[in-house]
Design an enzyme around this catalytic site. Structure first.
Site, mmCIF file in Angstrom:
data_model
loop_
_atom_site.group_PDB
_atom_site.id
_atom_site.type_symbol
_atom_site.label_atom_id
_atom_site.label_comp_id
_atom_site.label_asym_id
_atom_site.label_seq_id
_atom_site.Cartn_x
_atom_site.Cartn_y
_atom_site.Cartn_z
ATOM 1 N N ASP A 129 0.854 -1.182 0.000
ATOM 2 C CA ASP A 129 0.000 0.000 0.000
ATOM 3 C C ASP A 129 0.892 1.235 0.000
ATOM 4 O OD1 ASP A 129 -1.749 2.047 0.497
ATOM 5 O OD2 ASP A 129 -2.288 1.383 2.517
ATOM 6 N N PHE A 130 0.795 2.043 -1.054
ATOM 7 C CA PHE A 130 1.713 3.187 -1.135
ATOM 8 C C PHE A 130 1.369 4.320 -0.173
ATOM 9 C CE2 PHE A 130 -0.365 4.107 -5.560
ATOM 10 C CZ PHE A 130 -1.418 4.808 -5.008
ATOM 11 N N HIS B 190 -2.297 11.795 -10.184
ATOM 12 C CA HIS B 190 -3.503 12.426 -10.755
ATOM 13 C C HIS B 190 -4.789 11.706 -10.338
ATOM 14 C CE1 HIS B 190 -4.232 10.130 -14.819
ATOM 15 N NE2 HIS B 190 -3.942 9.306 -13.834
HETATM 16 C C1 LIG Z 1 -3.681 5.033 -13.096
HETATM 17 S S1 LIG Z 1 -2.853 3.565 -12.602
HETATM 18 C C2 LIG Z 1 -1.214 3.906 -13.218
HETATM 19 C C3 LIG Z 1 -0.506 2.650 -13.606
HETATM 20 C C4 LIG Z 1 0.883 2.837 -14.246
HETATM 21 N N1 LIG Z 1 1.810 3.466 -13.320
HETATM 22 C C5 LIG Z 1 0.788 3.615 -15.530
HETATM 23 O O1 LIG Z 1 1.470 4.638 -15.676
HETATM 24 O O2 LIG Z 1 0.020 3.205 -16.423
HETATM 25 C C6 LIG Z 1 -2.702 3.753 -10.841
HETATM 26 C C7 LIG Z 1 -2.109 2.539 -10.142
HETATM 27 O O3 LIG Z 1 -2.077 2.786 -8.722
HETATM 28 C C8 LIG Z 1 -2.322 1.559 -8.071
HETATM 29 N N2 LIG Z 1 -2.759 1.796 -6.699
HETATM 30 C C9 LIG Z 1 -3.919 2.362 -6.287
HETATM 31 N N3 LIG Z 1 -3.950 2.433 -4.937
HETATM 32 C C10 LIG Z 1 -2.784 1.868 -4.489
HETATM 33 C C11 LIG Z 1 -2.230 1.668 -3.185
HETATM 34 N N4 LIG Z 1 -2.883 2.075 -2.087
HETATM 35 N N5 LIG Z 1 -1.004 1.087 -3.099
HETATM 36 C C12 LIG Z 1 -0.333 0.703 -4.202
HETATM 37 N N6 LIG Z 1 -0.802 0.876 -5.477
HETATM 38 C C13 LIG Z 1 -2.028 1.467 -5.615
HETATM 39 C C14 LIG Z 1 -3.393 0.934 -8.937
HETATM 40 O O4 LIG Z 1 -3.514 -0.457 -8.700
HETATM 41 C C15 LIG Z 1 -2.912 1.272 -10.358
HETATM 42 O O5 LIG Z 1 -2.104 0.261 -10.870
#
Ligand SMILES: C[S@@+](CC[C@H](N)C(=O)[O-])C[C@H]1O[C@@H](n2cnc3c(N)ncnc32)[C@H](O)[C@@H]1O
Length: 324
Positions: free
Chosen positions: A214-215, A233
């Protein structure tokens, strides 16, 4: 009237039709059928399984928008614009068309109420969040992922061409999704240690070295470079700062953070695509696109300073940041 301001406005007002014309074209497989050569509406109707009369009217609508070429003998051909709708071509826009028509279209109806009273149009129209809606139907999730994959592929090549990653021996792609960008980075620096970091379910089957987590809590520490591509974004300023602080906590004093995002122009006409992306975020999610100054302020609040702003020519910039 044609060419006049009023004609332009009338065409803008009919924009709702264009999204659906493109959708019908893609969903029926018209671009792939036309890739084999020009066809009449009757021939196409037989090939793709459609009713000839309505199909002909749709094809004429697409010809009016110069997606198709209406030949003197009445047959239709792909224009240079329409060719971007074929499947199996690098950088195809068919996934983007399907996502707009099947996932975003209805939510836009909620924009007026959201601008008057606040809230997220998608949630108001569908009664649940965008990601809950996707999770409820595998075909929707697949349509969204296909659209994201097309976009990531377009952007990844441009990012590694514009920004030199060769100084890095270790890279963590935070929220890296399917890993398209990280694969492009690894091609440039095959000896580097790369880690795809995303939610456990997203990285479970990855072919890349991956860590689930979880980031908002913690990301793997001590890498030369951290990447946040199209992550910030998705979030409002408070949450974006939380993600940045987690990355800052994982960074060494000499680590670099690369934020890959569209950057809103000072004036909308200077980058209409970035402005439209910001509107998608307004319609669908709680996120937003930002100007370079807004990114600098977010970074600053997380103990980072913006050191470079590198445009890629593919709609995104690489914003390089270092510990302040
Ligand atoms: C819009 S996507 C971008 C994916 C990739 N970086 C790209 O440029 O295409 C956002 C990413 O954030 C991840 N994400 C959302 N909440 C997260 C969390 N709490 N911890 C880790 N990753 C998360 C999602 O699973 C998704 O893969």
């Amino acid at each position: 009237m044609p060419g006049s301001a009023a004609a332009r406005l009338a065409r803008l007002a009919d924009g709702y039709l264009v999204t659906q014309l493109l959708h019908v074209c893609v969903a029926l497989g018209v671009p792939d059928a036309l890739a084999a050569g020009p066809r009449s509406a009757d021939e196409l109707a037989g090939e793709v399984g459609a009713v000839p009369g309505p199909l002909h009217r749709v094809l004429r609508g697409l010809a009016a928008e110069e997606v198709l070429d209406e030949l003197p003998d009445g047959r239709f051909a792909l224009t240079e614009t329409g060719a971007w709708l074929r499947s199996g071509t690098p950088d195809s826009l068919r996934g983007a068309v399907t996502a707009r028509a099947e996932l975003y279209y209805e939510a836009a109806v909620g924009l007026l109420a959201a601008v008057r009273d606040g809230g997220t149009p998608f949630d108001a129209v569908h009664g649940r969040s965008f990601f809950e809606h996707l999770a409820a139907a595998p075909e929707r999730l697949a349509a969204f992922r296909a659209s994201m994959a097309d976009r990531s592929a377009r952007e990844a090549g441009a990012v590694v061409a514009a920004y030199d990653v060769t100084p890095f021996a270790s890279v963590v792609d935070v929220g890296g999704g399917s890993g398209t960008l990280l694969r492009a980075i690894r091609e440039r620096i095959p000896a580097a240690d790369v880690v795809l970091f995303d939610q456990p379910g997203v990285v479970a089957d990855s072919d890349l070295p991956a860590v689930g987590g979880d980031f908002f809590t913690a990301v793997p520490g001590g890498a030369d470079a951290y990447v946040l591509s199209r992550v910030l974004h998705d979030w409002d300023d408070d949450d974006a700062r939380r993600v940045l602080r987690t990355c800052r906590a994982a960074m060494r004093p000499d680590s670099v953070l690369l934020v890959v995002e569209a950057v809103l122009p000072g004036r909308a006409v200077d980058d209409p695509a970035a402005v439209r992306m910001d509107l998608h975020m307004l319609v669908l999610l709680h996120g937003r696109e930002r100007t370079a100054a807004e990114y600098a302020a977010l970074l600053d609040a997380a103990g980072l300073r913006l050191t470079r702003d590198v445009p890629t020519g593919a709609g995104v910039h690489v914003l390089e940041a270092r510990p302040a």
